[in-house]
Design a protein around this motif. Sequence first.
Motif, short mmCIF file in Angstrom:
data_model
loop_
_atom_site.label_atom_id
_atom_site.label_comp_id
_atom_site.label_asym_id
_atom_site.label_seq_id
_atom_site.Cartn_x
_atom_site.Cartn_y
_atom_site.Cartn_z
N ALA A 1 -82.56 -50.68 78.11
CA ALA A 1 -83.51 -49.74 77.53
C ALA A 1 -84.80 -49.68 78.34
CB ALA A 1 -83.81 -50.13 76.08
N HIS A 2 -85.33 -50.82 78.72
CA HIS A 2 -86.57 -50.89 79.48
C HIS A 2 -86.50 -50.04 80.75
CE1 HIS A 2 -90.20 -53.24 80.94
NE2 HIS A 2 -89.72 -52.78 82.10
N TYR A 3 -85.47 -50.27 81.55
CA TYR A 3 -85.37 -49.55 82.82
C TYR A 3 -84.88 -48.12 82.63
CZ TYR A 3 -86.79 -53.70 85.24
OH TYR A 3 -87.54 -54.77 85.68
N GLY A 4 -84.09 -47.87 81.59
CA GLY A 4 -83.70 -46.49 81.30
C GLY A 4 -84.90 -45.64 80.95
N ILE A 5 -85.81 -46.19 80.17
CA ILE A 5 -87.03 -45.47 79.79
C ILE A 5 -87.86 -45.16 81.04
CG2 ILE A 5 -89.24 -45.72 78.58
CD1 ILE A 5 -87.64 -47.49 76.53
N GLN A 6 -88.04 -46.16 81.89
CA GLN A 6 -88.90 -45.97 83.05
C GLN A 6 -88.27 -45.08 84.11
OE1 GLN A 6 -90.28 -49.86 84.33
NE2 GLN A 6 -91.80 -49.92 82.68
N LEU B 1 -82.33 -35.85 74.51
CA LEU B 1 -83.07 -35.79 73.24
C LEU B 1 -84.44 -35.14 73.42
CD1 LEU B 1 -82.27 -39.35 71.83
CD2 LEU B 1 -81.44 -37.16 70.93
N GLY B 2 -84.78 -34.78 74.64
CA GLY B 2 -86.05 -34.12 74.90
C GLY B 2 -87.20 -35.04 75.22
N VAL B 3 -86.90 -36.32 75.48
CA VAL B 3 -87.96 -37.26 75.82
C VAL B 3 -88.52 -36.88 77.19
CG1 VAL B 3 -88.53 -39.67 76.32
CG2 VAL B 3 -86.98 -39.10 74.43
N GLN B 4 -89.83 -36.75 77.25
CA GLN B 4 -90.51 -36.28 78.45
C GLN B 4 -91.22 -37.41 79.18
OE1 GLN B 4 -90.40 -32.92 79.45
NE2 GLN B 4 -88.91 -32.77 77.76
N LYS B 5 -91.56 -37.14 80.44
CA LYS B 5 -92.39 -38.07 81.20
C LYS B 5 -93.69 -38.32 80.42
CE LYS B 5 -94.99 -38.37 85.52
NZ LYS B 5 -95.33 -37.70 86.80
N GLY B 6 -94.08 -39.59 80.33
CA GLY B 6 -95.31 -39.94 79.64
C GLY B 6 -95.16 -40.12 78.14
N GLU B 7 -93.94 -39.98 77.61
CA GLU B 7 -93.72 -40.12 76.17
C GLU B 7 -93.38 -41.57 75.83
OE1 GLU B 7 -90.80 -38.35 72.65
OE2 GLU B 7 -91.18 -37.17 74.45
N PRO B 8 -93.95 -42.11 74.77
CA PRO B 8 -93.66 -43.51 74.40
C PRO B 8 -92.31 -43.67 73.73
CG PRO B 8 -95.13 -42.53 72.78
CD PRO B 8 -94.95 -41.50 73.87
N VAL B 9 -91.62 -44.75 74.07
CA VAL B 9 -90.37 -45.13 73.40
C VAL B 9 -90.53 -46.60 73.00
CG1 VAL B 9 -87.88 -45.43 73.61
CG2 VAL B 9 -89.01 -43.51 74.75
N VAL B 10 -90.33 -46.89 71.72
CA VAL B 10 -90.57 -48.23 71.19
C VAL B 10 -89.32 -49.10 71.31
CG1 VAL B 10 -91.23 -49.56 69.14
CG2 VAL B 10 -92.30 -47.33 69.58
N ARG C 1 -75.86 -48.60 85.92
CA ARG C 1 -75.12 -47.53 85.24
C ARG C 1 -75.54 -47.41 83.77
NH1 ARG C 1 -70.62 -49.71 87.96
NH2 ARG C 1 -70.04 -50.82 86.05
N ALA C 2 -75.69 -48.55 83.12
CA ALA C 2 -76.04 -48.53 81.71
C ALA C 2 -77.43 -47.94 81.50
CB ALA C 2 -75.96 -49.94 81.13
N SER C 3 -78.38 -48.32 82.34
CA SER C 3 -79.74 -47.79 82.20
C SER C 3 -79.79 -46.32 82.57
CB SER C 3 -80.74 -48.60 83.01
OG SER C 3 -80.38 -48.68 84.38
N ASP C 4 -78.96 -45.88 83.52
CA ASP C 4 -78.85 -44.45 83.84
C ASP C 4 -78.33 -43.67 82.62
OD1 ASP C 4 -79.81 -44.28 86.41
OD2 ASP C 4 -77.85 -44.27 87.38
N ALA C 5 -77.30 -44.21 81.97
CA ALA C 5 -76.72 -43.54 80.81
C ALA C 5 -77.75 -43.40 79.69
CB ALA C 5 -75.50 -44.30 80.31
N PHE C 6 -78.52 -44.46 79.46
CA PHE C 6 -79.54 -44.39 78.41
C PHE C 6 -80.64 -43.42 78.79
CE2 PHE C 6 -83.34 -46.17 76.20
CZ PHE C 6 -82.96 -45.80 74.92
N ALA C 7 -81.03 -43.43 80.06
CA ALA C 7 -82.05 -42.49 80.53
C ALA C 7 -81.60 -41.05 80.34
CB ALA C 7 -82.35 -42.76 82.01
N ALA C 8 -80.33 -40.78 80.67
CA ALA C 8 -79.80 -39.43 80.51
C ALA C 8 -79.79 -39.01 79.05
CB ALA C 8 -78.39 -39.35 81.09
N ARG C 9 -79.46 -39.94 78.16
CA ARG C 9 -79.45 -39.63 76.74
C ARG C 9 -80.86 -39.34 76.22
NH1 ARG C 9 -78.16 -36.87 72.73
NH2 ARG C 9 -78.04 -37.90 70.70
N LEU C 10 -81.83 -40.09 76.69
CA LEU C 10 -83.22 -39.82 76.30
C LEU C 10 -83.63 -38.41 76.73
CD1 LEU C 10 -85.03 -43.20 77.12
CD2 LEU C 10 -84.44 -42.31 74.86
N GLN C 11 -83.26 -38.05 77.94
CA GLN C 11 -83.59 -36.70 78.40
C GLN C 11 -82.90 -35.64 77.54
OE1 GLN C 11 -82.64 -36.79 82.64
NE2 GLN C 11 -84.82 -36.97 83.14
#
Length: 301
Positions: free
Chosen positions: A68-73, A47-56, A35-45
Amino acid sequence: MQPLHEHLRQHARTRPDRPALIWYGAPISWAALDRASDAFAARLQALGVQKGEPVVLFLSNCPQYFVAHYGIQKIGAIVCPSGPLNKAHELGYQVGDLKARVIVAASDLLPVVEQVRAASTLAHVFAVHYADWLPEQPAIDLPAELTAARQAPRAVPAGCEDFLATVRAGGQPAPVELSMDDVALMTYTSGTTGLPKGAMLSYENARFKTAASADCNGMTPDEVLLAVAPLYHIAGMVMGVNLPVYTGATAVLLYRFDPLGVAQALERHRVTWWYSIAPMNGALMQVPGARDMDWSALRRN
Protein backbone atom coordinates in the motif's frame (compact mmCIF):
# COMPACT_ATOMS: atom_id res chain seq x y z
CA MET A 1 18.00 11.46 -7.35
CA GLN A 2 14.76 9.52 -7.57
CA PRO A 3 11.88 8.60 -5.25
CA LEU A 4 12.21 5.41 -3.24
CA HIS A 5 9.57 3.60 -5.27
CA GLU A 6 11.84 3.91 -8.30
CA HIS A 7 14.45 1.95 -6.35
CA LEU A 8 11.78 -0.72 -5.86
CA ARG A 9 11.22 -0.85 -9.62
CA GLN A 10 14.95 -1.07 -10.22
CA HIS A 11 15.33 -4.04 -7.84
CA ALA A 12 12.39 -5.75 -9.55
CA ARG A 13 14.33 -5.51 -12.81
CA THR A 14 17.83 -6.34 -11.59
CA ARG A 15 17.15 -8.86 -8.80
CA PRO A 16 13.55 -9.96 -9.39
CA ASP A 17 13.70 -13.26 -7.50
CA ARG A 18 15.66 -12.10 -4.46
CA PRO A 19 13.47 -11.79 -1.35
CA ALA A 20 12.47 -8.24 -0.56
CA LEU A 21 10.59 -9.43 2.53
CA ILE A 22 10.47 -12.59 4.60
CA TRP A 23 7.18 -12.82 6.52
CA TYR A 24 7.40 -15.59 9.14
CA GLY A 25 9.29 -17.71 6.64
CA ALA A 26 7.36 -16.75 3.50
CA PRO A 27 9.60 -14.95 0.97
CA ILE A 28 8.15 -12.11 -1.10
CA SER A 29 10.38 -11.21 -4.03
CA TRP A 30 11.20 -7.77 -5.35
CA ALA A 31 9.28 -8.58 -8.52
CA ALA A 32 6.23 -9.67 -6.53
CA LEU A 33 6.32 -6.57 -4.33
CA ASP A 34 6.63 -4.32 -7.38
CA ARG A 35 3.73 -6.05 -9.17
CA ALA A 36 1.51 -5.92 -6.12
CA SER A 37 2.15 -2.23 -5.50
CA ASP A 38 1.57 -1.51 -9.20
CA ALA A 39 -1.79 -3.30 -9.01
CA PHE A 40 -2.83 -1.30 -5.95
CA ALA A 41 -1.66 1.94 -7.56
CA ALA A 42 -3.71 1.18 -10.67
CA ARG A 43 -6.79 0.47 -8.55
CA LEU A 44 -6.39 3.76 -6.71
CA GLN A 45 -6.27 5.58 -10.02
CA ALA A 46 -9.40 3.73 -11.14
CA LEU A 47 -11.10 5.06 -8.01
CA GLY A 48 -10.12 8.59 -9.01
CA VAL A 49 -7.34 9.09 -6.48
CA GLN A 50 -5.26 12.02 -7.68
CA LYS A 51 -1.70 13.20 -7.17
CA GLY A 52 -1.49 14.94 -3.79
CA GLU A 53 -4.52 13.14 -2.34
CA PRO A 54 -4.18 11.53 1.11
CA VAL A 55 -4.70 7.79 1.58
CA VAL A 56 -4.83 6.51 5.17
CA LEU A 57 -3.05 3.33 6.31
CA PHE A 58 -4.60 1.83 9.46
CA LEU A 59 -2.81 -1.45 10.10
CA SER A 60 0.07 -3.07 11.95
CA ASN A 61 3.27 -4.48 10.43
CA CYS A 62 2.54 -6.78 7.49
CA PRO A 63 3.61 -7.15 3.83
CA GLN A 64 0.42 -5.38 2.74
CA TYR A 65 1.73 -2.25 4.43
CA PHE A 66 4.67 -2.16 2.00
CA VAL A 67 2.36 -2.81 -0.97
CA ALA A 68 0.00 0.00 0.00
CA HIS A 69 2.76 2.45 0.95
CA TYR A 70 4.58 2.20 -2.37
CA GLY A 71 1.40 1.83 -4.42
CA ILE A 72 0.18 5.15 -3.03
CA GLN A 73 3.47 6.90 -3.76
CA LYS A 74 3.74 5.50 -7.28
CA ILE A 75 0.78 7.68 -8.29
CA GLY A 76 1.90 10.73 -6.34
CA ALA A 77 -0.73 10.35 -3.63
CA ILE A 78 0.23 10.86 0.03
CA VAL A 79 0.82 8.05 2.52
CA CYS A 80 -0.93 8.91 5.79
CA PRO A 81 -0.26 6.33 8.53
CA SER A 82 -2.61 6.10 11.48
CA GLY A 83 -1.51 4.18 14.56
CA PRO A 84 -3.35 0.84 14.84
CA LEU A 85 -3.95 1.51 18.54
CA ASN A 86 -5.95 4.64 17.72
CA LYS A 87 -9.50 4.78 18.99
CA ALA A 88 -12.42 5.98 16.89
CA HIS A 89 -12.13 9.60 18.00
CA GLU A 90 -8.42 9.63 17.15
CA LEU A 91 -8.88 8.04 13.74
CA GLY A 92 -11.86 10.28 13.08
CA TYR A 93 -9.86 13.40 13.88
CA GLN A 94 -7.07 12.38 11.48
CA VAL A 95 -9.42 11.38 8.67
CA GLY A 96 -11.32 14.63 9.10
CA ASP A 97 -8.20 16.75 9.14
CA LEU A 98 -6.98 15.06 5.94
CA LYS A 99 -10.44 14.94 4.33
CA ALA A 100 -9.38 11.45 3.22
CA ARG A 101 -11.61 9.44 0.89
CA VAL A 102 -9.69 6.14 0.97
CA ILE A 103 -8.39 4.03 3.84
CA VAL A 104 -6.53 0.70 3.95
CA ALA A 105 -7.44 -1.02 7.21
CA ALA A 106 -6.73 -4.35 8.89
CA SER A 107 -9.78 -6.57 9.19
CA ASP A 108 -9.69 -6.46 12.99
CA LEU A 109 -9.74 -2.65 12.88
CA LEU A 110 -12.75 -2.36 10.57
CA PRO A 111 -15.14 -1.87 13.53
CA VAL A 112 -13.17 1.27 14.42
CA VAL A 113 -13.38 2.46 10.81
CA GLU A 114 -17.14 1.88 10.80
CA GLN A 115 -17.53 4.08 13.87
CA VAL A 116 -15.90 6.89 11.93
CA ARG A 117 -17.11 6.30 8.41
CA ALA A 118 -20.65 7.70 8.38
CA ALA A 119 -19.69 11.14 9.66
CA SER A 120 -16.48 11.39 7.60
CA THR A 121 -15.32 11.90 4.03
CA LEU A 122 -14.38 8.19 3.71
CA ALA A 123 -15.82 6.70 0.54
CA HIS A 124 -13.73 3.56 0.03
CA VAL A 125 -12.32 1.02 2.50
CA PHE A 126 -9.80 -1.69 1.61
CA ALA A 127 -9.80 -4.65 4.00
CA VAL A 128 -6.47 -6.34 4.78
CA HIS A 129 -6.27 -9.81 6.30
CA TYR A 130 -2.97 -10.43 8.10
CA ALA A 131 -3.15 -14.18 7.54
CA ASP A 132 -3.30 -13.94 3.74
CA TRP A 133 0.45 -14.08 3.13
CA LEU A 134 1.46 -16.24 6.08
CA PRO A 135 3.13 -19.55 5.17
CA GLU A 136 1.50 -22.89 5.93
CA GLN A 137 4.40 -23.78 8.21
CA PRO A 138 5.81 -20.59 9.77
CA ALA A 139 9.56 -20.55 10.36
CA ILE A 140 9.03 -18.37 13.43
CA ASP A 141 6.47 -18.81 16.20
CA LEU A 142 3.45 -16.61 15.50
CA PRO A 143 2.30 -14.05 18.05
CA ALA A 144 -1.16 -14.58 19.49
CA GLU A 145 -2.74 -12.01 17.16
CA LEU A 146 -1.59 -13.79 14.01
CA THR A 147 -2.57 -17.19 15.36
CA ALA A 148 -6.06 -15.80 15.97
CA ALA A 149 -6.12 -14.26 12.49
CA ARG A 150 -5.36 -17.65 10.92
CA GLN A 151 -8.14 -19.32 12.87
CA ALA A 152 -10.79 -16.66 12.27
CA PRO A 153 -13.19 -17.05 9.31
CA ARG A 154 -12.05 -14.89 6.40
CA ALA A 155 -14.73 -12.35 5.56
CA VAL A 156 -14.91 -9.04 3.74
CA PRO A 157 -17.72 -6.92 5.19
CA ALA A 158 -20.23 -5.22 2.93
CA GLY A 159 -18.97 -1.85 1.80
CA CYS A 160 -15.32 -2.92 1.81
CA GLU A 161 -12.98 -4.11 -0.95
CA ASP A 162 -10.73 -7.12 -0.48
CA PHE A 163 -7.12 -5.90 -0.64
CA LEU A 164 -5.87 -9.35 -1.66
CA ALA A 165 -8.29 -9.55 -4.59
CA THR A 166 -7.21 -6.09 -5.71
CA VAL A 167 -3.55 -7.07 -5.72
CA ARG A 168 -4.23 -10.35 -7.50
CA ALA A 169 -6.18 -8.56 -10.22
CA GLY A 170 -2.96 -6.94 -11.41
CA GLY A 171 -2.66 -3.73 -13.36
CA GLN A 172 -0.28 -0.95 -14.29
CA PRO A 173 -0.73 2.62 -13.06
CA ALA A 174 -0.63 5.47 -15.52
CA PRO A 175 2.61 7.48 -15.27
CA VAL A 176 2.49 10.52 -12.98
CA GLU A 177 4.98 13.37 -13.15
CA LEU A 178 6.57 13.88 -9.74
CA SER A 179 8.91 16.40 -8.19
CA MET A 180 11.21 15.41 -5.33
CA ASP A 181 9.66 18.34 -3.45
CA ASP A 182 6.13 16.90 -3.69
CA VAL A 183 4.60 15.69 -0.43
CA ALA A 184 4.93 11.91 -0.19
CA LEU A 185 4.10 11.27 3.44
CA MET A 186 2.08 12.92 6.18
CA THR A 187 2.67 11.60 9.69
CA TYR A 188 0.68 12.91 12.62
CA THR A 189 2.52 14.09 15.69
CA SER A 190 1.39 16.12 18.69
CA GLY A 191 4.57 16.53 20.68
CA THR A 192 3.55 16.96 24.30
CA THR A 193 0.47 19.16 23.98
CA GLY A 194 -2.45 19.79 21.67
CA LEU A 195 -4.03 17.76 18.94
CA PRO A 196 -1.81 15.89 16.45
CA LYS A 197 -0.64 17.83 13.44
CA GLY A 198 0.29 16.44 10.05
CA ALA A 199 4.02 16.69 9.35
CA MET A 200 4.46 16.96 5.58
CA LEU A 201 7.48 15.08 4.24
CA SER A 202 8.60 15.17 0.63
CA TYR A 203 10.04 12.43 -1.57
CA GLU A 204 13.44 14.07 -1.07
CA ASN A 205 13.00 14.14 2.72
CA ALA A 206 12.41 10.39 2.67
CA ARG A 207 15.26 9.73 0.26
CA PHE A 208 17.81 11.85 2.11
CA LYS A 209 17.01 10.46 5.57
CA THR A 210 17.16 6.94 4.21
CA ALA A 211 20.39 7.54 2.30
CA ALA A 212 22.00 9.06 5.38
CA SER A 213 20.94 6.08 7.50
CA ALA A 214 22.31 3.64 4.94
CA ASP A 215 25.59 5.53 4.67
CA CYS A 216 26.09 5.90 8.43
CA ASN A 217 25.50 2.20 8.96
CA GLY A 218 27.55 1.01 6.00
CA MET A 219 24.60 -0.92 4.59
CA THR A 220 24.92 -3.11 1.51
CA PRO A 221 22.42 -5.01 -0.68
CA ASP A 222 23.59 -8.24 0.96
CA GLU A 223 22.27 -7.29 4.39
CA VAL A 224 19.41 -9.10 6.07
CA LEU A 225 17.47 -6.59 8.16
CA LEU A 226 15.04 -7.30 10.97
CA ALA A 227 11.99 -5.00 10.73
CA VAL A 228 10.11 -5.19 14.00
CA ALA A 229 9.56 -1.55 15.03
CA PRO A 230 6.07 -0.23 14.12
CA LEU A 231 6.06 0.68 10.42
CA TYR A 232 3.52 3.49 10.91
CA HIS A 233 6.03 5.28 13.15
CA ILE A 234 8.66 7.35 11.37
CA ALA A 235 11.61 5.41 12.88
CA GLY A 236 10.15 2.03 12.00
CA MET A 237 9.24 3.34 8.56
CA VAL A 238 12.72 4.63 7.73
CA MET A 239 14.46 1.54 9.07
CA GLY A 240 11.90 -1.05 7.98
CA VAL A 241 10.11 0.27 4.88
CA ASN A 242 12.62 2.65 3.32
CA LEU A 243 16.06 1.16 4.00
CA PRO A 244 15.43 -2.22 2.36
CA VAL A 245 14.02 -0.56 -0.75
CA TYR A 246 16.82 1.99 -0.94
CA THR A 247 19.61 -0.59 -0.52
CA GLY A 248 18.07 -3.73 -2.00
CA ALA A 249 18.58 -5.61 1.26
CA THR A 250 16.15 -8.26 2.48
CA ALA A 251 13.87 -7.39 5.41
CA VAL A 252 12.71 -10.06 7.84
CA LEU A 253 9.34 -8.61 8.83
CA LEU A 254 7.58 -9.29 12.13
CA TYR A 255 4.06 -8.23 13.09
CA ARG A 256 5.30 -6.74 16.36
CA PHE A 257 8.10 -7.14 18.86
CA ASP A 258 8.01 -10.54 20.51
CA PRO A 259 11.20 -11.65 22.29
CA LEU A 260 11.02 -15.28 21.20
CA GLY A 261 10.10 -14.37 17.64
CA VAL A 262 13.04 -11.97 17.42
CA ALA A 263 15.40 -14.58 18.88
CA GLN A 264 14.25 -17.13 16.31
CA ALA A 265 14.44 -14.63 13.44
CA LEU A 266 18.00 -13.61 14.32
CA GLU A 267 19.13 -17.22 14.29
CA ARG A 268 17.05 -18.80 11.52
CA HIS A 269 17.33 -15.99 8.97
CA ARG A 270 20.93 -15.01 9.81
CA VAL A 271 19.96 -11.39 10.40
CA THR A 272 22.90 -9.00 10.01
CA TRP A 273 21.29 -5.67 10.96
CA TRP A 274 18.60 -4.86 13.51
CA TYR A 275 17.20 -1.49 14.54
CA SER A 276 15.95 -1.84 18.12
CA ILE A 277 15.53 0.05 21.36
CA ALA A 278 17.14 -0.89 24.66
CA PRO A 279 14.08 -2.54 26.29
CA MET A 280 13.87 -4.89 23.28
CA ASN A 281 17.45 -5.97 23.85
CA GLY A 282 16.79 -6.46 27.54
CA ALA A 283 13.74 -8.63 26.83
CA LEU A 284 15.71 -10.64 24.27
CA MET A 285 18.33 -11.53 26.87
CA GLN A 286 15.60 -13.02 29.05
CA VAL A 287 14.40 -15.54 26.43
CA PRO A 288 14.89 -19.08 27.79
CA GLY A 289 17.78 -20.71 25.95
CA ALA A 290 19.05 -17.41 24.54
CA ARG A 291 22.66 -18.29 25.41
CA ASP A 292 22.48 -21.35 23.19
CA MET A 293 21.15 -19.52 20.12
CA ASP A 294 23.43 -18.50 17.25
CA TRP A 295 23.17 -14.77 16.55
CA SER A 296 26.69 -14.51 15.20
CA ALA A 297 25.53 -13.09 11.85
CA LEU A 298 24.33 -9.90 13.56
CA ARG A 299 26.95 -7.25 12.91
CA ARG A 300 25.01 -4.06 13.71
CA ASN A 301 22.37 -3.39 16.34
